[in-house]
Write a protein that holds these residues in place. Structure first.
Motif, PDB file in Angstrom:
ATOM      1  N   HIS A 229       0.933  -1.152  -0.262  1.00  0.00           N
ATOM      2  CA  HIS A 229       0.098   0.191   0.058  1.00  0.00           C
ATOM      3  C   HIS A 229       0.789   1.237  -0.030  1.00  0.00           C
ATOM      4  N   MET A 230       2.293   1.126   0.425  1.00  0.00           N
ATOM      5  CA  MET A 230       2.748   2.262   0.241  1.00  0.00           C
ATOM      6  C   MET A 230       3.678   2.749  -0.763  1.00  0.00           C
ATOM      7  N   VAL A 231       3.708   1.746  -1.773  1.00  0.00           N
ATOM      8  CA  VAL A 231       4.281   2.074  -2.994  1.00  0.00           C
ATOM      9  C   VAL A 231       3.258   2.585  -4.254  1.00  0.00           C
ATOM     10  N   ASP A 232       3.679   3.023  -5.187  1.00  0.00           N
ATOM     11  CA  ASP A 232       3.007   3.329  -6.451  1.00  0.00           C
ATOM     12  C   ASP A 232       2.829   2.091  -7.501  1.00  0.00           C
ATOM     13  N   ALA A 233       3.590   1.313  -7.384  1.00  0.00           N
ATOM     14  CA  ALA A 233       3.436   0.081  -8.243  1.00  0.00           C
ATOM     15  C   ALA A 233       4.180  -1.131  -7.763  1.00  0.00           C
ATOM     16  N   HIS A 234       3.769  -2.288  -8.468  1.00  0.00           N
ATOM     17  CA  HIS A 234       4.267  -3.533  -7.666  1.00  0.00           C
ATOM     18  C   HIS A 234       4.496  -4.314  -8.875  1.00  0.00           C
ATOM     19  N   MET A 235       5.840  -4.877  -9.464  1.00  0.00           N
ATOM     20  CA  MET A 235       5.925  -5.606 -10.445  1.00  0.00           C
ATOM     21  C   MET A 235       6.281  -7.004  -9.682  1.00  0.00           C
ATOM     22  N   HIS A 236       6.246  -7.875 -10.711  1.00  0.00           N
ATOM     23  CA  HIS A 236       6.513  -9.372 -10.072  1.00  0.00           C
ATOM     24  C   HIS A 236       7.351 -10.379 -11.268  1.00  0.00           C
ATOM     25  N   LEU A 237       8.174 -11.123 -11.077  1.00  0.00           N
ATOM     26  CA  LEU A 237       9.143 -11.804 -11.950  1.00  0.00           C
ATOM     27  C   LEU A 237       8.832 -13.169 -11.542  1.00  0.00           C
ATOM     28  N   SER A 238       8.466 -14.062 -12.257  1.00  0.00           N
ATOM     29  CA  SER A 238       8.323 -15.409 -11.936  1.00  0.00           C
ATOM     30  C   SER A 238       8.924 -16.507 -12.959  1.00  0.00           C
ATOM     31  N   VAL A 239       8.634 -17.910 -12.790  1.00  0.00           N
ATOM     32  CA  VAL A 239       9.245 -18.719 -13.738  1.00  0.00           C
ATOM     33  C   VAL A 239       7.909 -19.551 -14.228  1.00  0.00           C
ATOM     34  N   GLU A 240       7.771 -19.633 -15.522  1.00  0.00           N
ATOM     35  CA  GLU A 240       6.436 -20.306 -16.072  1.00  0.00           C
ATOM     36  C   GLU A 240       6.575 -21.862 -15.701  1.00  0.00           C
ATOM     37  N   GLN A 241       5.587 -22.468 -15.162  1.00  0.00           N
ATOM     38  CA  GLN A 241       5.674 -23.685 -14.748  1.00  0.00           C
ATOM     39  C   GLN A 241       4.527 -24.586 -15.238  1.00  0.00           C
ATOM     40  N   LYS A 242       3.673 -23.885 -16.008  1.00  0.00           N
ATOM     41  CA  LYS A 242       2.463 -24.742 -16.149  1.00  0.00           C
ATOM     42  C   LYS A 242       2.290 -24.835 -17.888  1.00  0.00           C
ATOM     43  N   GLU A 243       2.371 -23.689 -18.934  1.00  0.00           N
ATOM     44  CA  GLU A 243       2.119 -23.780 -19.969  1.00  0.00           C
ATOM     45  C   GLU A 243       3.475 -24.487 -20.743  1.00  0.00           C
ATOM     46  N   LYS A 244       3.185 -25.730 -21.462  1.00  0.00           N
ATOM     47  CA  LYS A 244       4.071 -26.382 -21.988  1.00  0.00           C
ATOM     48  C   LYS A 244       5.226 -25.550 -23.094  1.00  0.00           C
ATOM     49  N   ASP A 245       4.468 -24.805 -23.919  1.00  0.00           N
ATOM     50  CA  ASP A 245       5.266 -23.994 -24.732  1.00  0.00           C
ATOM     51  C   ASP A 245       6.243 -23.015 -24.458  1.00  0.00           C
ATOM     52  N   LEU A 246       5.769 -22.651 -22.950  1.00  0.00           N
ATOM     53  CA  LEU A 246       6.576 -21.329 -22.326  1.00  0.00           C
ATOM     54  C   LEU A 246       7.261 -22.158 -21.201  1.00  0.00           C
ATOM     55  N   LEU A 247       7.296 -23.223 -21.150  1.00  0.00           N
ATOM     56  CA  LEU A 247       8.095 -23.909 -19.496  1.00  0.00           C
ATOM     57  C   LEU A 247       9.399 -23.053 -19.366  1.00  0.00           C
ATOM     58  N   GLY A 248       9.617 -22.690 -18.542  1.00  0.00           N
ATOM     59  CA  GLY A 248      10.849 -22.192 -17.962  1.00  0.00           C
ATOM     60  C   GLY A 248      11.068 -20.723 -18.313  1.00  0.00           C
ATOM     61  N   CYS A 249      10.229 -20.020 -19.108  1.00  0.00           N
ATOM     62  CA  CYS A 249      10.133 -18.738 -19.404  1.00  0.00           C
ATOM     63  C   CYS A 249      10.125 -17.884 -18.174  1.00  0.00           C
ATOM     64  N   ARG A 250      10.699 -16.756 -18.162  1.00  0.00           N
ATOM     65  CA  ARG A 250      10.252 -15.760 -17.012  1.00  0.00           C
ATOM     66  C   ARG A 250       9.072 -15.146 -17.292  1.00  0.00           C
ATOM     67  N   VAL A 251       8.192 -14.825 -16.435  1.00  0.00           N
ATOM     68  CA  VAL A 251       7.080 -14.211 -16.403  1.00  0.00           C
ATOM     69  C   VAL A 251       7.098 -12.867 -15.798  1.00  0.00           C
ATOM     70  N   LEU A 252       6.830 -11.729 -16.472  1.00  0.00           N
ATOM     71  CA  LEU A 252       7.044 -10.296 -15.966  1.00  0.00           C
ATOM     72  C   LEU A 252       5.629  -9.509 -16.069  1.00  0.00           C
ATOM     73  N   GLU A 253       5.367  -9.347 -14.891  1.00  0.00           N
ATOM     74  CA  GLU A 253       3.811  -8.609 -14.704  1.00  0.00           C
ATOM     75  C   GLU A 253       3.534  -7.469 -13.771  1.00  0.00           C
ATOM     76  N   THR A 254       2.955  -6.607 -14.103  1.00  0.00           N
ATOM     77  CA  THR A 254       2.650  -5.385 -13.057  1.00  0.00           C
ATOM     78  C   THR A 254       1.243  -5.791 -12.321  1.00  0.00           C
ATOM     79  N   GLN A 255       1.355  -5.720 -11.024  1.00  0.00           N
ATOM     80  CA  GLN A 255       0.165  -6.168 -10.267  1.00  0.00           C
ATOM     81  C   GLN A 255      -0.421  -5.018  -9.861  1.00  0.00           C
ATOM     82  N   LYS A 256       0.196  -3.874  -9.763  1.00  0.00           N
ATOM     83  CA  LYS A 256      -0.403  -2.814  -9.323  1.00  0.00           C
ATOM     84  C   LYS A 256       0.391  -1.341  -9.934  1.00  0.00           C
TER      85      LYS A 256
END
Length: 250
Positions: free
Chosen positions: A195-222
């Protein structure tokens, strides 16, 4: 200009009559396409503070080093302060990534010392008129010196983030603060941090989609200053990241 406490605007003023300072209207494109895109396509807004989380091994530090280099290339000034690793380790990683433009660096876990150094860099005549961005690695490693014993409590991270936020709102600087995650991959620390910040970004490793398995997933959650743009799927190699695919967050 202090952006947090603007005393000349009277309480009860009509919001439509407030004149926004010109420099706040100018978004700063970092030059790292997938980072800017995840924030809505226009990059950073002056004074914004962004929490950057990621699962272990996803490549948080690699991405932030690349970001710092692109900011320099795009005409900004970036301070990369690491309290996680030594500057020798950071320099070795930078060389592996073949970083070409560089950035200024710090190696302190004292948040007050970090802010003091940031002010000195900002006030250097050579940096006049340039957007200043501070990358912090990481929030949980910082200390505000409240306890002489050096012990850190749940409130330490909150106080340190408050100091960083106050600095950005006062000066128009931007900060990207790496925040650790727990064993479940969720953001560590109090929910108050979100709640203190203006934005929140998250980087994760794709583990479900077969074609994208192992890819890093970058998304902005706020993102208070714009849309959340796109979700980017990235390949992480020895030299950094390459976009594999992106999908609309809408």
């Amino acid at each position: 200009m202090n952006l947090k406490n603007i005393s000349e605007i009277a309480f009860g003023t009509n919001i439509l009559s407030i004149e926004i300072p010109e420099h706040l209207k100018r978004k700063f494109e970092t030059g790292l396409d997938f980072f800017d895109g995840a924030l809505g396509g226009e990059g950073l807004t002056p004074s914004c503070v962004t929490l950057f989380t990621g699962t272990p091994g996803a490549g948080k530090t690699t991405m932030m080093l690349t970001l710092a280099d692109r900011i320099t290339k795009n005409g900004g000034v970036c301070l990369f302060n690491t309290a996680e690793e030594s500057l020798y380790q950071t320099a070795m990683t930078a060389k592996r990534l073949r970083i070409k433009n560089g950035f200024v660096c710090g190696n302190t876990d004292d948040v007050n010392e970090m802010i003091k150094g940031a002010r000195e860099i900002m006030n250097d005549a050579a940096n006049a008129g340039k957007q200043f961005v501070m990358v912090v690695d990481s929030l949980q490693c910082l200390d505000d010196g409240k306890y002489s014993s050096g012990v850190k409590t749940s409130g330490t991270a909150i106080r340190c983030l408050e100091i960083i936020t106050d600095f950005c709102k006062e000066t128009g600087a931007c900060a990207v603060v790496i925040n650790q995650v727990n064993k479940q991959g969720k953001m560590a620390g109090s929910n108050k941090l979100k709640h203190m910040v203006d934005a929140h970004m998250h980087l994760s490793v794709e583990q479900k989609e077969k074609d994208l398995l192992g890819c890093r997933v970058l998304e902005t959650q706020k993102n208070r200053f714009g849309g959340c743009g796109h979700i980017f799927f990235l390949h992480m190699g020895k030299r950094g990241f390459k976009t594999v695919a992106k999908v609309s967050a809408a």
